[in-house]
Each structure stands twice: as structure tokens, then as C-alpha cells.
Design a protein around this motif. Sequence first.
Motif, mmCIF file in Angstrom:
data_model
loop_
_atom_site.group_PDB
_atom_site.id
_atom_site.type_symbol
_atom_site.label_atom_id
_atom_site.label_comp_id
_atom_site.label_asym_id
_atom_site.label_seq_id
_atom_site.Cartn_x
_atom_site.Cartn_y
_atom_site.Cartn_z
ATOM 1 N N SER A 411 -40.742 113.642 56.027
ATOM 2 C CA SER A 411 -39.585 114.189 55.332
ATOM 3 C C SER A 411 -38.709 113.050 54.839
ATOM 4 C CB SER A 411 -38.781 115.090 56.278
ATOM 5 O OG SER A 411 -37.612 115.579 55.646
ATOM 6 N N LYS A 412 -38.215 113.188 53.624
ATOM 7 C CA LYS A 412 -37.206 112.274 53.094
ATOM 8 C C LYS A 412 -35.913 113.058 52.909
ATOM 9 C CE LYS A 412 -40.494 109.259 50.707
ATOM 10 N NZ LYS A 412 -40.919 108.666 49.408
ATOM 11 N N PHE A 413 -34.792 112.395 53.104
ATOM 12 C CA PHE A 413 -33.521 113.109 53.017
ATOM 13 C C PHE A 413 -32.434 112.195 52.473
ATOM 14 C CE2 PHE A 413 -33.983 111.319 57.253
ATOM 15 C CZ PHE A 413 -32.764 110.702 57.488
ATOM 16 N N TYR A 414 -31.419 112.827 51.906
ATOM 17 C CA TYR A 414 -30.240 112.102 51.443
ATOM 18 C C TYR A 414 -29.042 113.019 51.607
ATOM 19 C CZ TYR A 414 -30.264 114.968 47.229
ATOM 20 O OH TYR A 414 -30.212 116.032 46.364
ATOM 21 N N SER A 415 -27.864 112.444 51.711
ATOM 22 C CA SER A 415 -26.655 113.252 51.845
ATOM 23 C C SER A 415 -25.450 112.414 51.474
ATOM 24 C CB SER A 415 -26.515 113.771 53.286
ATOM 25 O OG SER A 415 -25.372 114.593 53.421
ATOM 26 N N GLY A 416 -24.745 112.858 50.470
ATOM 27 C CA GLY A 416 -23.461 112.266 50.139
ATOM 28 C C GLY A 416 -22.371 113.270 50.451
ATOM 29 N N GLN A 417 -21.364 112.866 51.196
ATOM 30 C CA GLN A 417 -20.322 113.792 51.607
ATOM 31 C C GLN A 417 -18.960 113.110 51.540
ATOM 32 O OE1 GLN A 417 -23.188 113.587 53.788
ATOM 33 N NE2 GLN A 417 -22.510 111.575 54.484
ATOM 34 N N GLY A 418 -17.967 113.892 51.188
ATOM 35 C CA GLY A 418 -16.618 113.357 51.096
ATOM 36 C C GLY A 418 -15.598 114.381 51.533
ATOM 37 N N ASP A 419 -14.523 113.910 52.130
ATOM 38 C CA ASP A 419 -13.469 114.785 52.635
ATOM 39 C C ASP A 419 -12.119 114.183 52.263
ATOM 40 O OD1 ASP A 419 -11.398 115.677 54.695
ATOM 41 O OD2 ASP A 419 -13.058 116.998 55.199
ATOM 42 N N LEU A 420 -11.322 114.941 51.532
ATOM 43 C CA LEU A 420 -9.982 114.515 51.141
ATOM 44 C C LEU A 420 -8.979 115.531 51.675
ATOM 45 C CD1 LEU A 420 -7.929 112.846 49.467
ATOM 46 C CD2 LEU A 420 -8.485 114.349 47.531
ATOM 47 N N SER A 421 -7.987 115.055 52.409
ATOM 48 C CA SER A 421 -6.984 115.971 52.964
ATOM 49 C C SER A 421 -5.601 115.348 52.882
ATOM 50 C CB SER A 421 -7.309 116.312 54.428
ATOM 51 O OG SER A 421 -7.174 115.172 55.252
ATOM 52 N N VAL A 422 -4.605 116.219 52.833
ATOM 53 C CA VAL A 422 -3.206 115.796 52.888
ATOM 54 C C VAL A 422 -2.505 116.657 53.924
ATOM 55 C CG1 VAL A 422 -3.105 114.952 50.517
ATOM 56 C CG2 VAL A 422 -2.590 117.351 50.993
ATOM 57 N N ALA A 423 -1.568 116.063 54.631
ATOM 58 C CA ALA A 423 -0.829 116.778 55.664
ATOM 59 C C ALA A 423 0.648 116.428 55.555
ATOM 60 C CB ALA A 423 -1.357 116.422 57.050
ATOM 61 N N ARG A 424 1.494 117.400 55.900
ATOM 62 C CA ARG A 424 2.934 117.151 55.883
ATOM 63 C C ARG A 424 3.608 118.078 56.889
ATOM 64 N NH1 ARG A 424 7.269 116.990 50.842
ATOM 65 N NH2 ARG A 424 9.130 116.806 52.161
ATOM 66 N N THR A 425 4.625 117.555 57.519
ATOM 67 C CA THR A 425 5.431 118.336 58.444
ATOM 68 C C THR A 425 6.671 118.853 57.734
ATOM 69 O OG1 THR A 425 4.672 117.022 60.329
ATOM 70 C CG2 THR A 425 6.688 118.298 60.627
ATOM 71 N N PHE A 426 6.882 120.159 57.831
ATOM 72 C CA PHE A 426 8.046 120.798 57.215
ATOM 73 C C PHE A 426 8.960 121.347 58.311
ATOM 74 C CE2 PHE A 426 4.646 121.065 54.124
ATOM 75 C CZ PHE A 426 5.273 120.750 52.922
ATOM 76 N N HIS A 427 10.220 120.986 58.264
ATOM 77 C CA HIS A 427 11.196 121.482 59.223
ATOM 78 C C HIS A 427 11.839 122.742 58.656
ATOM 79 C CE1 HIS A 427 10.925 117.806 61.646
ATOM 80 N NE2 HIS A 427 10.828 117.175 60.484
ATOM 81 N N THR A 428 11.886 123.782 59.471
ATOM 82 C CA THR A 428 12.453 125.058 59.035
ATOM 83 C C THR A 428 13.518 125.498 60.028
ATOM 84 O OG1 THR A 428 10.895 126.428 60.280
ATOM 85 C CG2 THR A 428 10.178 125.666 58.111
ATOM 86 N N GLY A 429 14.076 126.646 59.746
ATOM 87 C CA GLY A 429 15.094 127.178 60.645
ATOM 88 C C GLY A 429 14.523 127.591 61.983
ATOM 89 N N ILE A 430 13.188 127.855 62.031
ATOM 90 C CA ILE A 430 12.521 128.203 63.288
ATOM 91 C C ILE A 430 11.409 127.186 63.517
ATOM 92 C CG2 ILE A 430 11.349 130.010 64.601
ATOM 93 C CD1 ILE A 430 12.531 132.065 62.757
#
Length: 830
Positions: A411-430
Motif C-alpha cells: 500500500s502507498k499512502f499520502y496525507s496533507g492536513q491543516g488546521d487553522l483556529s482562532v480563540a478569544r475570551t469575551f467578558h460578559t455580565g455573567i
Amino acid sequence: MFKTILACGSALAAITLCSAAANAETATQPASKGADTSEEAGDIIVTGSTRAERRFDVSYAINTLNQDEVAKIAPVNMADLIGQLPGFQTEATGGEVQNIYRLRGLPSDGSFVAFQQDGITLFQDNDGYFWRGDALIKYDLMSDRLEVVRGGPAPIYASNSAAIINQITVTGSDTPRGKAQVTLGDTGLYRLDAYQAGPINSNTYYAIGGFLRYHDGYRDNGFPNDKGGQLRANIKHDFDNGSIKLSLNYVNDHNVFYLPIPVADPTDPSVSLNKYIDYFTGTLNTPELRNVTLQYRDGAGNIQSRNSDLSDGRHMQMVNVGLQYEGEFGDWLVSAKGGYTQGKLDFAALYSTTNPADADTYAASFLTKAQTAFGSDVTSLGYVYAGTSTVYDPYTQSGLVMQAQYRDIHSKFYSGQGDLSVARTFHTGIGEHDIKVGLYAAAYGESRDVIYQNYLMQVAGQPALLDLVAYSSSGAVLGAVTDNGVLNYTTTLARGDTDATMYGLYGNDTWTVLPGLRIDAGIRYEKYHYTGWAAQTEQVNLGDATTLADDTTRGYTGTIINRKYSPDSINWTAGVNYDFSGSVGIYGRASHLEQPYSVSAAMSESTPSNITTKVNQFEAGLKLRSGRSYLYVTGFYSDFDPLNSSFLAYNPATGRNDQTVPFVGKAQIKGVEFDGHFQPVAWFSLTGALTLADPKYKNFENAQGADPSLAEGNQIVREPKIYGNIRPSFNFTSGGTDISVYGRYTYTGKRYVDIYNNTAMAAFGTFGAGVTASHGSWQLQVVGDNLFNAHGLTEGNTRTDGLSGQGSAEAIYGRPIYGRNFRLVVSKSW
């Protein structure tokens, strides 16, 4: 070339902003330069979490294992290591790789377990074609620690996963460091591990290391079991607001596969076969299969052949290049990970098929076929050593003969994978919300070229191949059932290729309502597109009138079957966590996992069922912590639907496992797992894991007349109701030398080989122990496994016994655990 471009494009799409991000000016505080995670993190975890957090604070079950903890466990392979964790029931008896990983009773041999390196997989599917993640990422000194998520948010942070095994690699710091380690074992093991890490300049760091290993094996194949190694390296550069890391993995390794062996005479299960095939060292692998000839008919009608060598085992060659970026931009955390993997697997193994049989009875079953093929003058059948005229009398030994199946897979195999994420903390009344959203994409594919054929052999370790010869009344040879040991040429023939693309969108919100109370929820949507082909086959006779071995051979018709599939899945999770204090907390969680069929479906000759497996998981946990001691108790319930259990039975007319008995229903598993560490004083600790479960089949149906009520409520095949381990450790200092003495007791409860629960594999427990002495930069370790040579079987004989058992109350065919063995490890750090 197009495949490579497409895969690389998917991998790099997620990291296109890296150079801009790396040069952006921000007002954030400078990050610690080259921080050594293993020294500073303690119980800080990153897997399955938006940001690095304390293990105690998260609302799911996770374990971390650093190098010192792994060294004390002293596992023989990755499955042995993971099997020490609660909730994981593994079978570590198949060799170094491609072992069995099951989480909390889910009826899967590993497809629900994702192997990651630094938070990203090296191949998109959890299961490649006859390999899985432990063949691509092997544990060595470049593994800083393991983080293992059980259930929880695993379906959000990895495709098709109920668990994540994440290897965090060593990276450099301002302080140069390194280590070299030599391991010697009484099973003919010779292994060298080493790594070196340190600064290149004030902002750039490197790490490089790996291992080389030669191993005769835990079982006596007549040739080396493992040979090869792995190299890993990375360069990391720190910016004022983050870092970027370039990594390289290279694997070139041979691993021989162990398959089940007969341990008792099926004609009288009270009679052990140990004197013929040793329980602890015996194997059906044999040097007589070092030069195998495989024959089949091609699509043009011509007979083709190729050679194979059993000693090649599972030969994995793989290279992976990865790039990772993380940076803070004000309130935003940006993460981008990408990688490209390319490799090939050449796999040769001898698989078990049917039980051994009385030699005369077995020979007599072919008399009619021999008379039809070679004439009515055939009056008897007898055995000779394959390819010779030397008579073999089975009754001078066990009185039995058996057959097994040689498998040659490429068997021959290949795999290209990518992950892009953004995160932010939001302060609220609760409280506050920590929100993360991401895009994952992959382009991947694999091919297969497969031949199976059956052999006849004696019942012995390293068995001799046999021919079954047809004689006239005068003793003249009129023909043969076999051909140089081959019972059936090419019973299975397959060739195909698949290319796939997928994208996933995911998001998670961790809401801190008030101090101690957190609610989190996440969702992941994935869309797949498979395009593949398979070569059609048919049963043919190759036309050799002197043997029956080629009468039921698979051949190509010349027709290509094209397939396209576009499945999708939606996974989600929601959890709540409340910490009464820094020492006591509780949590609950519900998760939904969907797993469509894998990339292999598009290169299959048969049409796969268009069924998406769905797993609903529920967890509730109690967390207790005091000083260096802790206890995590997690109750779990899993509903696996649909469970498509198709059991294959051996068909002597074709030499194939092609008699299918399909059951469709579901599995329900409920249980509780305990994960504890008790350390009242610095010099003594007791670590343990225990899982109690009730894995059951439910609501089975069969459309072919089999009685599903015989399986209703039965224990799931190969799944115990109780398993766990306990590991005491004593530490003291003498004459400037630090000494640690430790032990391990591992227990696996009773399991069944068949859905009807007719044949049981008895419970077993093993003891191991070790001692480590450290003086300055030198360290010496002696460790032993299964010190009292406990007996225990795993697997059974899955080719034939999965439906109704082995004809005995206790298993007489299976993969035995390894016998007593010792290793000496000498290392020096700097």
C-alpha cells in the motif's frame, strides 16, 4: 503529481497567515523563550482544550505520562502503555505495532482512537490500510510526554474519534540537554535511543533524536522480529507574541506480526500442544516462508507470479514534514498547524484460519476431490514434506495438521492536513466565554495490492510445510491436493486506489459562569469526498492438472469498478464542571460521534453499506486531589448504533472466509473507571487504574435465518467486564545514588471469542517489577515482565470463531501473552 500538490495545498492552506502573523507588532507581553514544557507544565494539558489548563480543571477524563512515568511502566509496545490507563482495554500481543485499542467497551479494534503528534494527525484516517497510528508515531526519547483524552471533547478535536493519543515532542530551550540510552533484552533486543536539544541563538531552538532497534522477538520466528528505527527533529523560533516550529519525522522499520496459535488439541481440549508449539515462544511463522511464490491470473488471462518474504513483516517507510504556528494578537489566540505525510507499507504475515484437524480425517476429506481430478485409481492420500518425496507421519508427533493463510499486502499512502483556529475570551455580565472556532482540511489517499493464499503445515513452532499427495493402490503418485505446501493459490486478490478530500468546521465555547462553575459545548461538521477504483475479480482455475491448489484461484477480469462517495458527519459535545475547591470537583458530559465509512470503501470490490455509525456517550465524574495524591472516578454510558457485525466463516470449497453471517443491532456499554495516585510520603506512591464495565449486544437482527436471540444481552466479543492495574513505587537514596523499586500487577477479566458467548478466554493477571538506580548523570534500570509466566490468551481466532466459538468452553486457539522476559537499560543525560 496532482495528488501531491493537492495534499500539500490542503496542509499549507491553514498556515498561510504564519509569516504575516510572525512579523505583526502586538502589545502583548513577551512569551518565555524556549520554555521546557516538561519541566514547567506539571499537570498542565493542551489536548482537547482551547488553551493550556490544569488537568484538574477540565471537564473530561485525560491522563498525562511523562518520560519518568513511562520508564517505570516499561511497556513492550504502545498498546501495553496505553492499556495501563483507565478505560482502555488493549491487546498488546501482536508485536510492536498494529495492536488492538478499545475505549470503554466500544466494539472497534482502533478506528475510534486518533494518534496525534503535537495536536495533529499524520494521516487523516485513524486506521490506514493494515496499519494504524502507532506505526507512524513510535514512542522514543523525543516523546516529551503523552496526553490521552478518553471520551469528552475528542470528537471535536479529531475526526471520528472517541479518544486521542497525543505525543508531545521534545523542543529545545535555552539550556542544552540530551540523553543517550541503550536497551538490552533477553529476547535478543538491542536498542539505542538518543536525543539532543538546545539553542541555536537567543530566539531559535532545535531538537533531534530517535532510535535504532534490532530484536529477535518474543516468539521464535527463525528470523529477526524487528529491525529499523525512527528519526524526529524540529526547529522552533520564538517571536514576541508566539512561536513557529518546523518538524520532520522519518520511519523505516520492519515489525513481524504475531497471529494466534493452537494451544490445545481440538479433538481433545484437555491435551496441551505445548510440547509441539511452545505457549510462550512458539509461532506459526517459519523460515520456510522466506521465499513464497504467489500466483494469480491477470486481466488479460495470463498467469502472473510474484515473490514475498515473511521476514519482511510490516515494513513501514514514512516521512512527514510539519509546520506549527501559535501567536497572541491582543485578545486573540491564533493557531495554525499543517503537515504532509507520504509513505508506503509492504506487509507479509501468516494469519491463522481453521483449527488443527486429525491428520487422517483431514486427508480423507479430500479423497473424493482427488479421485475426480486424478482418476478413480486414487485409493489413498498421504503427507510428504513440501516439495519433496520424503514421507511425513503426523502421528509421530501431534497427529494433527493445520492450515494458515499467507497475506502479501502493498500500500502507498499520502496525507496533507491543516488546521487553522482562532480563540478569544469575551467578558460578559455573567462570567466569561472562551470561544474557539476552526477550519480543518485534508487531502489524502492510499492504494492497495493484495494477495492471500493458504498453506498446509504441521502443528509445531516454525512448522514445516506439507504436501498432501494422491496415491494409487500400487503407491504411485497420481497428483497432489497441494503444490509445494500451497493448499489454495490466491484465495483473495484485490487492487485499487482512492483519493479523498475533506473539510471540517468546528467551534467550542467554554463559559466560566462563576469561579468553579464552567459550562462548555462544541460542534464539528465534516464533509468527505472519495473517488476510487477497484479491479474486479472472479474465481478461476489456473489449469495445472497435477494439483488441486489452483482450482479455486481469484483472477482479475479486466474490468475496473469506479466509485464515488460523499458522506458527512456532525459531532457535538456539552459538559459542565463544578469545583467546590481546589481539591474537590464534579463534572458531567454528553457527546455524539458519527463515523462514516473510511477511505478504503472507495477501493473495495464490494459495495459498502452506506451506514454511518453513531455513538452517544455520557459521562459523570468525581475529582479529588490532595497534595501529591489524586483520585478521578468516571461513570460512563455509551450507545453504539448501528453495530454491523458480519462474521465470516471459512468455506473449504473456495479456501476463502466468504461465508458471511451478518447481524445488525447496537452495543450498549455502561461502567465506571477509577484513576488514582496515592503518595502519602515522598518515598512511596501507589498508582492504579480500574475499569468495571458491562458491554452488551442489543437488538440484533439477522436476515439470513440465524437466531439473533442467541446474542441478545451477551458480552461483546473480546471485551472484559473488569480490567486494570496497580503500580507501587519505593524511592530512597543510598551513598549518593537515588534508587527506585517498583512493581506492576495487571489484570484482564474473562472475555469471549464469539458473539454467542460459547467459548471463553479465561481471566489472567501478570506481575512485573523493576529497579532504577541514578547516580549523577548516569542511570541504570533492570525490569522484568510476567515474572511468574502467567498464562493468558487474547483475540481468539477471529477468522473463524467469531460467530459460534471454537467448539470448546475454554479457548484452545488464540494469541498468548508474552512469557517472562527481562531488559537492561543504561542511559546518560547531559
